[in-house]
Design an enzyme around this catalytic site. Sequence first.
Site, PDB file in Angstrom:
ATOM      1  CB  THR A 114      -0.877   0.051   1.265  1.00 55.71           C
ATOM      2  OG1 THR A 114      -0.044  -0.175   2.390  1.00 55.71           O
ATOM      3  CG2 THR A 114      -1.974  -0.989   1.248  1.00 55.71           C
ATOM      4  CB  ILE A 115       0.636   4.655  -1.399  1.00 55.21           C
ATOM      5  CG1 ILE A 115       1.204   6.037  -1.037  1.00 55.21           C
ATOM      6  CG2 ILE A 115      -0.845   4.743  -1.710  1.00 55.21           C
ATOM      7  CD1 ILE A 115       1.127   7.056  -2.185  1.00 55.21           C
ATOM      8  CB  SER A 116       2.072   5.071   4.207  1.00 56.08           C
ATOM      9  OG  SER A 116       3.001   4.036   4.134  1.00 56.08           O
ATOM     10  CG  HIS A 121       3.872   9.163   3.389  1.00 55.75           C
ATOM     11  ND1 HIS A 121       2.956   8.955   2.377  1.00 55.75           N
ATOM     12  CD2 HIS A 121       4.631   8.043   3.439  1.00 55.75           C
ATOM     13  CE1 HIS A 121       3.167   7.756   1.839  1.00 55.75           C
ATOM     14  NE2 HIS A 121       4.164   7.192   2.463  1.00 55.75           N
ATOM     15  CB  SER A 145       3.644   4.294  -4.170  1.00 64.82           C
ATOM     16  OG  SER A 145       4.021   5.195  -3.132  1.00 64.82           O
ATOM     17  CG  ASP A 176       9.388  -2.584  -2.326  1.00 61.27           C
ATOM     18  OD1 ASP A 176       8.700  -1.788  -1.647  1.00 61.27           O
ATOM     19  OD2 ASP A 176       9.063  -3.774  -2.507  1.00 61.27           O
ATOM     20  N   GLY A 211      15.452  -5.100   2.210  1.00 60.44           N
ATOM     21  CA  GLY A 211      15.712  -3.901   3.014  1.00 60.44           C
ATOM     22  C   GLY A 211      16.168  -4.197   4.428  1.00 60.44           C
ATOM     23  CB  THR A 287       7.875 -10.515   4.552  1.00 63.38           C
ATOM     24  OG1 THR A 287       7.662  -9.879   3.286  1.00 63.38           O
ATOM     25  CG2 THR A 287       6.728 -10.222   5.490  1.00 63.38           C
TER      26      THR A 287
END
Length: 291
Positions: A114-116, A121, A145, A176, A211, A287
């Site tokens: 998802t975009i937060s 942000h 994103s 990512d 990451g 994850t």
Amino acid sequence: MIPTNFHLEPTSCCAFARRLLQSCEAFHRYWYMVGLANFLSGLHLFTIGQNSSNMAWRCTGRTNAELISNLAASGLIQNERVLRAMSGVDRAHYCPHSSSAYEDSPQSIGHGATISAPHMHASACESLLPFLHPTARVLDIGSGSGYLTHVLANLVAGGTSDADGSQAGAKVIGIDHIQPLVTLATNNMSKSKDGRALLEKGRVDFICGDGRKGYPEGAPYDAIHVGAAAQSLHSDLLDQLKSPGRMFIPVEEQSGFGDQWIWVVDKDPDGNIRKEKTMGVRYVPLTDAPR
Ligand code: SAH
């Protein structure tokens, strides 16, 4: 009933006010709907903590400018630099559906990501701000994103959308572990002239990788943002933080209840680490890459 996944985490300073609000039926209904919408759009991230407060849900706007102005009016954006940096990035370039781009809520971008929410942000930028100077090197882990990577690049460039504002060496790296999201972020950033300039001048790189290991090739970092919930304060990330430097990272508690908190971790000029647990949140997990 509010689904337990989306309950509010009262913090000491506003627990009383929160309890009052929670007793209000309309408030309950609102959070139920927000929780349900978030659940359906892929479990994700919005704050339930002190900084963002219960004002966050009022910040939705009809335009990008209105969204940012509402975040500022609610005190979620406090610094002029953050205001300018977020105003310089059209969230519609990073959301799959322009009709909901200016909602103060997370949006699904596919691949379980998802975009937060914009208030999250804003909160990350406000926290990292003292370390986002014109020669800073920044790592955005779980860049998804690419929205926050762009805002962070604007902040390093002096709070404007001018790609030339930053000095040699300044760089924001988005990492990512899902290659299609790395491509998506690059494409999203290419939609604007200043986004293209940031990419062309090498001020921003999007990398595919795990990451949790950071990105040693670009270290040390003045600021590290982690956009997914970690199991711990990964030692590789602490090692790659500059002295002085700051990391903003959601971490899942080991209580077994899935509680997550933002930790703000500072490394001082002598390399000493100071950790502060700030607010309760709900993020997708950091994850292994899907096979
Ligand atoms: N800041 C992003 C948030 C995206 S959601 C945005 O607002 O658009 C979290 C992201 O973390 C997802 O894109 C997911 O693919 C990524 N992610 C999860 N585990 C990861 C890992 N081990 N390494 C890198 N990225 C990871």
